[in-house]
Motif scaffolding. Structure first.
Motif, mmCIF file in Angstrom:
data_model
loop_
_atom_site.group_PDB
_atom_site.id
_atom_site.type_symbol
_atom_site.label_atom_id
_atom_site.label_comp_id
_atom_site.label_asym_id
_atom_site.label_seq_id
_atom_site.Cartn_x
_atom_site.Cartn_y
_atom_site.Cartn_z
ATOM 1 N N THR A 149 17.044 -91.769 62.190
ATOM 2 C CA THR A 149 16.663 -92.144 63.564
ATOM 3 C C THR A 149 15.902 -93.473 63.486
ATOM 4 O O THR A 149 15.440 -93.879 62.420
ATOM 5 C CB THR A 149 15.773 -91.076 64.231
ATOM 6 N N PRO A 150 15.754 -94.137 64.654
ATOM 7 C CA PRO A 150 15.070 -95.456 64.623
ATOM 8 C C PRO A 150 13.552 -95.372 64.446
ATOM 9 O O PRO A 150 12.866 -96.354 64.716
ATOM 10 C CB PRO A 150 15.415 -96.063 65.993
ATOM 11 N N ASP A 151 12.996 -94.257 63.977
ATOM 12 C CA ASP A 151 11.554 -94.182 63.778
ATOM 13 C C ASP A 151 11.138 -95.223 62.734
ATOM 14 O O ASP A 151 11.745 -95.323 61.671
ATOM 15 C CB ASP A 151 11.152 -92.774 63.315
ATOM 16 N N LYS A 152 10.074 -95.980 63.061
ATOM 17 C CA LYS A 152 9.714 -97.108 62.200
ATOM 18 C C LYS A 152 9.102 -96.682 60.866
ATOM 19 O O LYS A 152 9.243 -97.354 59.854
ATOM 20 C CB LYS A 152 8.771 -98.057 62.927
ATOM 21 N N GLU A 153 8.373 -95.560 60.871
ATOM 22 C CA GLU A 153 7.722 -95.173 59.617
ATOM 23 C C GLU A 153 8.570 -94.254 58.753
ATOM 24 O O GLU A 153 8.599 -94.375 57.533
ATOM 25 C CB GLU A 153 6.408 -94.456 59.918
ATOM 26 N N THR A 154 9.225 -93.282 59.379
ATOM 27 C CA THR A 154 9.927 -92.283 58.567
ATOM 28 C C THR A 154 11.447 -92.399 58.671
ATOM 29 O O THR A 154 12.170 -91.713 57.972
ATOM 30 C CB THR A 154 9.502 -90.866 58.986
ATOM 31 N N GLY A 155 11.924 -93.240 59.580
ATOM 32 C CA GLY A 155 13.377 -93.396 59.759
ATOM 33 C C GLY A 155 13.828 -94.760 59.281
ATOM 34 O O GLY A 155 13.237 -95.340 58.369
ATOM 35 N N ILE A 156 14.866 -95.289 59.930
ATOM 36 C CA ILE A 156 15.383 -96.591 59.490
ATOM 37 C C ILE A 156 15.048 -97.677 60.518
ATOM 38 O O ILE A 156 15.749 -98.685 60.615
ATOM 39 C CB ILE A 156 16.902 -96.531 59.191
ATOM 40 N N GLY A 157 13.942 -97.447 61.273
ATOM 41 C CA GLY A 157 13.524 -98.396 62.318
ATOM 42 C C GLY A 157 13.228 -99.789 61.803
ATOM 43 O O GLY A 157 13.302 -100.756 62.570
ATOM 44 N N ASN A 158 12.900 -99.920 60.530
ATOM 45 C CA ASN A 158 12.613 -101.260 60.001
ATOM 46 C C ASN A 158 13.761 -101.839 59.184
ATOM 47 O O ASN A 158 13.620 -102.877 58.547
ATOM 48 C CB ASN A 158 11.349 -101.231 59.132
ATOM 49 N N TRP A 159 14.874 -101.144 59.164
ATOM 50 C CA TRP A 159 16.027 -101.660 58.413
ATOM 51 C C TRP A 159 16.747 -102.713 59.238
ATOM 52 O O TRP A 159 16.660 -102.737 60.460
ATOM 53 C CB TRP A 159 17.020 -100.513 58.129
ATOM 54 N N THR A 160 17.537 -103.545 58.553
ATOM 55 C CA THR A 160 18.429 -104.449 59.277
ATOM 56 C C THR A 160 19.824 -103.821 59.253
ATOM 57 O O THR A 160 20.105 -102.939 58.438
ATOM 58 C CB THR A 160 18.532 -105.825 58.587
ATOM 59 N N GLU A 161 20.662 -104.299 60.147
ATOM 60 C CA GLU A 161 22.028 -103.783 60.200
ATOM 61 C C GLU A 161 22.728 -104.001 58.855
ATOM 62 O O GLU A 161 23.438 -103.128 58.354
ATOM 63 C CB GLU A 161 22.806 -104.485 61.318
ATOM 64 N N GLU A 162 22.487 -105.171 58.271
ATOM 65 C CA GLU A 162 23.147 -105.503 57.016
ATOM 66 C C GLU A 162 22.758 -104.506 55.910
ATOM 67 O O GLU A 162 23.601 -104.058 55.130
ATOM 68 C CB GLU A 162 22.744 -106.924 56.626
ATOM 69 N N GLN A 163 21.461 -104.170 55.863
ATOM 70 C CA GLN A 163 21.000 -103.202 54.857
ATOM 71 C C GLN A 163 21.670 -101.847 55.058
ATOM 72 O O GLN A 163 22.079 -101.179 54.110
ATOM 73 C CB GLN A 163 19.475 -103.031 54.963
ATOM 74 N N PHE A 164 21.794 -101.450 56.331
ATOM 75 C CA PHE A 164 22.402 -100.162 56.639
ATOM 76 C C PHE A 164 23.876 -100.140 56.208
ATOM 77 O O PHE A 164 24.327 -99.212 55.530
ATOM 78 C CB PHE A 164 22.282 -99.893 58.149
ATOM 79 N N VAL A 165 24.598 -101.183 56.582
ATOM 80 C CA VAL A 165 26.023 -101.245 56.273
ATOM 81 C C VAL A 165 26.236 -101.186 54.750
ATOM 82 O O VAL A 165 27.117 -100.488 54.246
ATOM 83 C CB VAL A 165 26.652 -102.522 56.894
ATOM 84 N N LYS A 166 25.382 -101.885 54.019
ATOM 85 C CA LYS A 166 25.456 -101.900 52.553
ATOM 86 C C LYS A 166 25.202 -100.511 51.968
ATOM 87 O O LYS A 166 25.866 -100.077 51.025
ATOM 88 C CB LYS A 166 24.392 -102.845 52.009
ATOM 89 N N ALA A 167 24.211 -99.808 52.526
ATOM 90 C CA ALA A 167 23.882 -98.469 52.021
ATOM 91 C C ALA A 167 25.037 -97.499 52.272
ATOM 92 O O ALA A 167 25.398 -96.703 51.414
ATOM 93 C CB ALA A 167 22.600 -97.954 52.683
ATOM 94 N N VAL A 168 25.635 -97.604 53.462
ATOM 95 C CA VAL A 168 26.692 -96.657 53.812
ATOM 96 C C VAL A 168 27.979 -96.939 53.032
ATOM 97 O O VAL A 168 28.603 -96.036 52.492
ATOM 98 C CB VAL A 168 26.972 -96.700 55.336
ATOM 99 N N ARG A 169 28.350 -98.222 52.946
ATOM 100 C CA ARG A 169 29.631 -98.527 52.316
ATOM 101 C C ARG A 169 29.552 -98.615 50.793
ATOM 102 O O ARG A 169 30.495 -98.256 50.100
ATOM 103 C CB ARG A 169 30.195 -99.841 52.856
ATOM 104 N N PHE A 170 28.422 -99.104 50.287
ATOM 105 C CA PHE A 170 28.357 -99.330 48.838
ATOM 106 C C PHE A 170 27.267 -98.530 48.145
ATOM 107 O O PHE A 170 27.110 -98.593 46.927
ATOM 108 C CB PHE A 170 28.177 -100.827 48.551
ATOM 109 N N GLY A 171 26.461 -97.793 48.915
ATOM 110 C CA GLY A 171 25.419 -96.972 48.300
ATOM 111 C C GLY A 171 24.220 -97.771 47.813
ATOM 112 O O GLY A 171 23.378 -97.234 47.099
ATOM 113 N N GLN A 172 24.126 -99.049 48.191
ATOM 114 C CA GLN A 172 23.000 -99.869 47.729
ATOM 115 C C GLN A 172 21.846 -99.819 48.721
ATOM 116 O O GLN A 172 22.035 -100.086 49.899
ATOM 117 C CB GLN A 172 23.435 -101.329 47.558
#
Ligand code: HEC
Ligand code: HEC
Length: 327
Positions: free
Chosen positions: A251-274
């Motif tokens: 969820t977009p929660d800033k402390e415990t979720g991915i609220g501070n991630w960038t889209e690029e970081q998310f896409v990388k984690a999902v597609r490449f596991g990084q």
């Protein structure tokens, strides 16, 4: 007084007898069976659909059904928690007697949507169901299963029958029921409708929300967004060594979720596991190598729109590990 005890005694006896009968029904009756109302379906597919089915299968089916030899002939499910018993994913190669070749298109659609196999037996939760996937995507998977892809080359491998525990049998009688077969065609939103398309991917086609909500037991399969703690993570999952890995809060929660991630970081984690910190996502999260950037980006767009939920998954893994591991 004596009479009262006698009546109580008889009552107790009756209750014990009923409980034993119930237990015997569950134990010996095994997994319940249902009527098979498979639709009269003949999938007509072009090569684009077959290719899409192959891509989907690599994201949705191979993880469980692909054996060491690269064929979709099934295997022991290595990370099934022991309390559910033992299960083998089955042979889904084109073999007309031992594989998915013996299913009609309608029977396959019926199983994948409702969870009822062609022999009427309910497939326990260790085989996922796809109630919201679009007809086009479902038909693509079926068309692929008929194709001459090498991993579907007919194999006569017969996997052992699953050994559901008493708990699994009980749950299949009281908690997990076949899902209704849709009465209307299901159409996916167009990719241009980014948030809706992302929601479709995350809850209908690739189903991120099941693993990424707190528990499979409270997941609302028919209305995913009503799942308690929707996308807030914390679902305890054993890895191949039996260690518990908790799913992450998306969820977009800033402390415990991915609220501070960038889209690029998310896409990388999902597609490449990084991960942004340089680490890699661990099993059972396997990178979705076959997912396009457009799809991962749409899931990101959708996740920006869901309620932020505070759920500190790291706290689960440190402090409360044992309480959770025994769940
Ligand atoms: C999480 C693991 C898992 C995934 C993912 C999975 N399956 Fe299964 N599948 C199983 C297991 C386990 C069974 C055996 C069910 C039982 O014990 O009744 C099964 C059973 C089946 C059967 C019934 C075969 C028979 O002989 O009756 C078919 C067909 C099937 N799966 C197709 C698929 C397809 C197609 C996909 C992807 C869209 C898929 N499965 C994804 C685990 C999985
Ligand atoms: C089989 C269950 C499962 C499925 C399906 C799944 N995930 Fe995961 N996911 C996990 C687990 C477990 C982790 C934590 C891995 C770890 O801690 O190393 C994770 C981690 C992540 C992370 C890293 C987050 C972080 O804070 O480190 C992202 C991003 C993610 N998943 C996105 C997705 C998306 C998007 C989908 C659907 C396309 C998805 N996951 C489907 C189990 C799953």
């Amino acid at each position: 007084m004596k009479k009262v005890f006698k009546i109580l005694g008889i009552l107790l006896g009756v209750i014990v007898l009923l409980a034993l009968t119930g237990a015997a029904v569950v134990h010996f009756g095994g997994i319940p069976t249902y009527e098979v109302n498979a639709p009269d379906l003949k999938v007509t597919a072009d090569s684009a659909m077959v290719a899409e089915g192959k891509r989907l299968s690599s994201m949705l089916c191979s993880k469980c059904h692909m054996a060491q030899n690269g064929k979709l002939e099934g295997q022991l499910m290595p990370d099934l928690p022991a309390e559910f018993g033992k299960a083998w994913s089955l042979n889904i190669t084109r073999h007309p007697e031992y594989g998915a070749g013996r299913y009609t298109d309608g029977e396959l659609a019926y199983l994948l949507r409702t969870g009822i196999k062609r022999n009427g037996e309910y497939a326990p939760p260790w085989m996922p169901k796809f109630p919201h996937i679009s007809d086009y995507d479902l038909h693509s998977i079926i068309a692929y299963l008929r194709s001459d892809a090498p991993e579907l080359e007919p194999s006569d491998k017969v996997q052992p029958a699953s050994q559901p525990s008493f708990l699994t049998k009980l749950l299949c009688r009281v908690a997990f029921k076949p899902l209704p077969y849709p009465t209307e065609e299901i159409v996916a939103p167009p990719p241009g409708d980014k948030v809706a398309f992302g929601k479709y991917l995350a809850t209908g086609k690739v189903d991120c929300y099941g693993c990424h909500s707190p528990s499979f037991e409270t997941m609302n399969i028919m209305e995913p967004e009503k799942t308690p703690g929707y996308f807030s993570g914390g679902n305890a999952m054993p890895n191949l060594e039996g260690e518990i890995i908790y799913t992450r809060n998306l969820t977009p929660d800033k402390e415990t979720g991915i609220g501070n991630w960038t889209e690029e970081q998310f896409v990388k984690a999902v597609r490449f596991g990084q991960l942004p910190n340089g680490g890699a996502v661990r099993y059972p999260m396997e990178p979705f190598a076959a997912m396009t950037e457009e799809e991962a980006s749409a899931i990101w767009a959708y996740l920006q729109t869901i309620p932020a939920i505070r759920n500190d998954v790291d706290a689960l893994s440190s402090g409360q590990e044992n309480a959770h591991a025994s769940k």
